[in-house]
Structures are given as C-alpha cells and as structure tokens.
Motif scaffolding. Structure first.
Motif, PDB file in Angstrom:
ATOM      1  N   GLU A  58      -0.871  -6.951   6.936  1.00  0.00           N
ATOM      2  CA  GLU A  58      -0.798  -5.587   7.460  1.00  0.00           C
ATOM      3  C   GLU A  58       0.639  -5.264   7.860  1.00  0.00           C
ATOM      4  OE1 GLU A  58      -2.740  -2.955  11.080  1.00  0.00           O
ATOM      5  OE2 GLU A  58      -2.941  -5.122  11.107  1.00  0.00           O
ATOM      6  N   GLY A  59       1.120  -4.052   7.498  1.00  0.00           N
ATOM      7  CA  GLY A  59       2.455  -3.648   7.909  1.00  0.00           C
ATOM      8  C   GLY A  59       3.164  -2.836   6.851  1.00  0.00           C
ATOM      9  N   ALA A  60       4.465  -2.610   7.082  1.00  0.00           N
ATOM     10  CA  ALA A  60       5.293  -1.788   6.201  1.00  0.00           C
ATOM     11  C   ALA A  60       6.172  -2.677   5.327  1.00  0.00           C
ATOM     12  CB  ALA A  60       6.158  -0.853   7.029  1.00  0.00           C
ATOM     13  N   ASN A  69      13.803   6.668 -15.778  1.00  0.00           N
ATOM     14  CA  ASN A  69      14.691   7.820 -15.908  1.00  0.00           C
ATOM     15  C   ASN A  69      15.626   8.030 -14.724  1.00  0.00           C
ATOM     16  OD1 ASN A  69      13.291   8.428 -18.319  1.00  0.00           O
ATOM     17  ND2 ASN A  69      11.714   9.471 -17.147  1.00  0.00           N
ATOM     18  N   CYS A  70      15.777   7.029 -13.886  1.00  0.00           N
ATOM     19  CA  CYS A  70      16.667   7.164 -12.727  1.00  0.00           C
ATOM     20  C   CYS A  70      17.224   5.779 -12.378  1.00  0.00           C
ATOM     21  CB  CYS A  70      15.930   7.795 -11.556  1.00  0.00           C
ATOM     22  SG  CYS A  70      14.597   6.797 -10.864  1.00  0.00           S
ATOM     23  N   ASP A  71      17.981   5.723 -11.283  1.00  0.00           N
ATOM     24  CA  ASP A  71      18.624   4.466 -10.880  1.00  0.00           C
ATOM     25  C   ASP A  71      17.673   3.504 -10.172  1.00  0.00           C
ATOM     26  OD1 ASP A  71      20.969   5.430 -11.935  1.00  0.00           O
ATOM     27  OD2 ASP A  71      21.763   6.104 -10.002  1.00  0.00           O
ATOM     28  N   GLY A  72      16.539   3.984  -9.753  1.00  0.00           N
ATOM     29  CA  GLY A  72      15.560   3.160  -9.056  1.00  0.00           C
ATOM     30  C   GLY A  72      14.675   4.033  -8.192  1.00  0.00           C
ATOM     31  N   ILE A  73      13.621   3.438  -7.673  1.00  0.00           N
ATOM     32  CA  ILE A  73      12.691   4.164  -6.811  1.00  0.00           C
ATOM     33  C   ILE A  73      12.688   3.476  -5.446  1.00  0.00           C
ATOM     34  CG2 ILE A  73      10.347   4.991  -6.492  1.00  0.00           C
ATOM     35  CD1 ILE A  73       9.925   4.515  -9.534  1.00  0.00           C
ATOM     36  N   ASP A  74      13.275   4.162  -4.469  1.00  0.00           N
ATOM     37  CA  ASP A  74      13.243   3.645  -3.104  1.00  0.00           C
ATOM     38  C   ASP A  74      11.792   3.765  -2.632  1.00  0.00           C
ATOM     39  OD1 ASP A  74      14.036   2.675  -0.656  1.00  0.00           O
ATOM     40  OD2 ASP A  74      14.765   4.615   0.070  1.00  0.00           O
ATOM     41  N   THR A  75      11.169   2.620  -2.318  1.00  0.00           N
ATOM     42  CA  THR A  75       9.727   2.568  -2.082  1.00  0.00           C
ATOM     43  C   THR A  75       9.428   2.034  -0.692  1.00  0.00           C
ATOM     44  OG1 THR A  75       9.420   2.133  -4.431  1.00  0.00           O
ATOM     45  CG2 THR A  75       7.560   1.636  -2.987  1.00  0.00           C
ATOM     46  N   ARG A  76       8.504   2.693  -0.022  1.00  0.00           N
ATOM     47  CA  ARG A  76       7.996   2.217   1.267  1.00  0.00           C
ATOM     48  C   ARG A  76       6.483   2.289   1.193  1.00  0.00           C
ATOM     49  NH1 ARG A  76       9.394   1.077   6.440  1.00  0.00           N
ATOM     50  NH2 ARG A  76       8.078   1.852   8.119  1.00  0.00           N
ATOM     51  N   LEU A  77       5.842   1.137   1.385  1.00  0.00           N
ATOM     52  CA  LEU A  77       4.386   1.047   1.313  1.00  0.00           C
ATOM     53  C   LEU A  77       3.874   0.472   2.620  1.00  0.00           C
ATOM     54  CD1 LEU A  77       1.678   1.177  -0.212  1.00  0.00           C
ATOM     55  CD2 LEU A  77       2.255  -1.014  -1.260  1.00  0.00           C
ATOM     56  N   ILE A  78       2.990   1.214   3.268  1.00  0.00           N
ATOM     57  CA  ILE A  78       2.403   0.778   4.534  1.00  0.00           C
ATOM     58  C   ILE A  78       0.942   0.416   4.275  1.00  0.00           C
ATOM     59  CG2 ILE A  78       1.825   1.418   6.908  1.00  0.00           C
ATOM     60  CD1 ILE A  78       4.156   3.484   6.692  1.00  0.00           C
ATOM     61  N   LEU A  79       0.579  -0.829   4.599  1.00  0.00           N
ATOM     62  CA  LEU A  79      -0.802  -1.292   4.461  1.00  0.00           C
ATOM     63  C   LEU A  79      -1.429  -1.377   5.846  1.00  0.00           C
ATOM     64  CD1 LEU A  79      -0.344  -4.237   1.909  1.00  0.00           C
ATOM     65  CD2 LEU A  79      -0.930  -1.845   1.436  1.00  0.00           C
ATOM     66  N   LYS A  81      -4.841  -2.197   8.398  1.00  0.00           N
ATOM     67  CA  LYS A  81      -5.938  -3.163   8.516  1.00  0.00           C
ATOM     68  C   LYS A  81      -7.259  -2.615   7.958  1.00  0.00           C
ATOM     69  CE  LYS A  81      -6.395  -7.279  10.454  1.00  0.00           C
ATOM     70  NZ  LYS A  81      -5.687  -8.410   9.894  1.00  0.00           N
ATOM     71  N   ASP A  82      -7.447  -1.294   8.027  1.00  0.00           N
ATOM     72  CA  ASP A  82      -8.684  -0.689   7.527  1.00  0.00           C
ATOM     73  C   ASP A  82      -8.655  -0.443   6.012  1.00  0.00           C
ATOM     74  OD1 ASP A  82      -6.922   1.434   7.360  1.00  0.00           O
ATOM     75  OD2 ASP A  82      -8.151   2.817   8.526  1.00  0.00           O
ATOM     76  N   GLN A  83      -7.698  -1.088   5.359  1.00  0.00           N
ATOM     77  CA  GLN A  83      -7.524  -1.038   3.901  1.00  0.00           C
ATOM     78  C   GLN A  83      -7.189   0.364   3.402  1.00  0.00           C
ATOM     79  OE1 GLN A  83     -10.125  -4.971   2.726  1.00  0.00           O
ATOM     80  NE2 GLN A  83     -10.188  -3.246   1.371  1.00  0.00           N
ATOM     81  N   THR A  84      -6.388   1.078   4.192  1.00  0.00           N
ATOM     82  CA  THR A  84      -5.792   2.327   3.746  1.00  0.00           C
ATOM     83  C   THR A  84      -4.295   2.077   3.588  1.00  0.00           C
ATOM     84  OG1 THR A  84      -5.474   3.108   6.007  1.00  0.00           O
ATOM     85  CG2 THR A  84      -7.526   3.769   4.887  1.00  0.00           C
ATOM     86  N   SER A 104       1.997   9.672  -0.836  1.00  0.00           N
ATOM     87  CA  SER A 104       0.567   9.629  -1.185  1.00  0.00           C
ATOM     88  C   SER A 104      -0.135   8.670  -0.237  1.00  0.00           C
ATOM     89  CB  SER A 104       0.365   9.220  -2.642  1.00  0.00           C
ATOM     90  OG  SER A 104       0.903   7.943  -2.883  1.00  0.00           O
ATOM     91  N   GLU A 105      -1.402   8.932  -0.020  1.00  0.00           N
ATOM     92  CA  GLU A 105      -2.214   8.106   0.872  1.00  0.00           C
ATOM     93  C   GLU A 105      -3.549   7.839   0.204  1.00  0.00           C
ATOM     94  OE1 GLU A 105      -2.394  10.529   4.396  1.00  0.00           O
ATOM     95  OE2 GLU A 105      -0.547   9.649   5.174  1.00  0.00           O
ATOM     96  N   GLY A 106      -4.181   6.757   0.599  1.00  0.00           N
ATOM     97  CA  GLY A 106      -5.483   6.439   0.047  1.00  0.00           C
ATOM     98  C   GLY A 106      -5.966   5.095   0.549  1.00  0.00           C
ATOM     99  N   GLU A 107      -6.891   4.537  -0.199  1.00  0.00           N
ATOM    100  CA  GLU A 107      -7.434   3.217   0.130  1.00  0.00           C
ATOM    101  C   GLU A 107      -6.972   2.214  -0.914  1.00  0.00           C
ATOM    102  OE1 GLU A 107     -11.675   3.650   0.359  1.00  0.00           O
ATOM    103  OE2 GLU A 107     -11.556   4.849   2.187  1.00  0.00           O
ATOM    104  N   PHE A 108      -6.932   0.961  -0.511  1.00  0.00           N
ATOM    105  CA  PHE A 108      -6.648  -0.099  -1.474  1.00  0.00           C
ATOM    106  C   PHE A 108      -7.780  -1.113  -1.435  1.00  0.00           C
ATOM    107  CE2 PHE A 108      -4.632  -1.657   2.413  1.00  0.00           C
ATOM    108  CZ  PHE A 108      -4.970  -3.005   2.437  1.00  0.00           C
TER     109      PHE A 108
END
Length: 159
Positions: A58-60, A69-79, A81-84, A104-108
C-alpha cells in the motif's frame, strides 16, 4: 582376564556395526520415500509467500515510464488497502500548453499468483504491474517486463 577383554571388544564391535547398518538403512528408506513422490506433486505445492500477503504494498509509487511519442511519462500510482488506485500521468517533452496531468481512478485486482496487479478499466499503455519490495515493475499486455534502456529501468519506486 585377557579373554574377557577380547570378548568385550568383539561384542562392542558387533554392536557398533549393527547401529551403523540401521542408520544407513534409515537414510536409504527416507531417500526412497522422498523420491517416490511424483515431481508434479512437489511442484504443485503453492508457495504461501506472495507480494499480496508478504509485502507492505500500500502506498504511492512514482517514476518515468517509456512513451512512443514523447520523452517519457511521469507516473504516480497510489495503491490503497481497499484495492482502489489513483493514477496520475504527465507526458514529458511536449509543448507546455499541451502538458497537463491525466488522472484516473478505479479498482485493481490481484492475479492468481499474488505477485501481479491489474488496474481495472485503465486505458493507459501500462495496466499490469509486478509488485516487488518497494517498487512496481510495469508489464506489457502479455505480462512481460518492458525492455529497459540505459539510465532507466522503468520501475516505479515507493515513497
């Protein structure tokens, strides 16, 4: 007296040989019983330790993922505990007026192996991640690790 000592030594020799024979027979029997277990049974025993139940996942997580098509994708993914999850993407190397955060948000869900997650409903290039100790490794659509380039292994690091 000499005869008594001689008899005692012979008796001790016989007893010690018998104990060695019994020990070696026990080892042989154990080896035989282990080798009689079919190899498919040995390999089908599930490993109880998975990323899901063994790691503090759990965490960021953040890092730069590859972009066609670009130099990269700066990505931040927060998981959570409730699997969202919450995914924040910013495309690098594009004109500043076009640069913005895509959120974007959702469940995993966890795959059966307990080591890989799938971001449900995600349309981004990377929706599968291998969960490791303090990192997420993006996987392609076939579940393979993406090809690394010098200077970037494309892991999202926790913290």
């Amino acid at each position: 007296m000499i005869k008594s000592t001689l008899y005692l030594m012979i008796l001790l020799s016989i007893l010690s040989c018998k104990e060695e024979t019994e020990a070696s027979e026990t080892i042989e029997n154990t080896t035989k019983s282990q080798s009689e277990i079919p190899s498919e049974e040995i390999h089908s025993i599930p490993d109880a330790h998975t990323s899901k139940n063994s790691l503090d996942w759990e965490g960021a997580y953040s890092g730069v993922l590859p972009c066609k098509n670009c130099d990269g994708i700066d990505t931040r993914l927060i998981l959570n505990k409730d699997q969202t999850y919450q995914l924040v993407l910013r495309y690098l190397g594009i004109p500043e007026k076009e640069s913005r955060d895509f959120i974007s948000e959702g469940e995993f869900t966890w795959e059966a192996n307990g080591n890989t997650i799938l971001l449900e409903g995600e349309k981004a290039d990377f929706q599968k991640f291998k969960v490791g100790e303090l990192f997420l490794m993006p996987l392609d659509k076939n579940g393979n690790e993406i090809k690394r380039v010098p200077g970037n292994n494309f892991k999202l690091l926790k913290g």
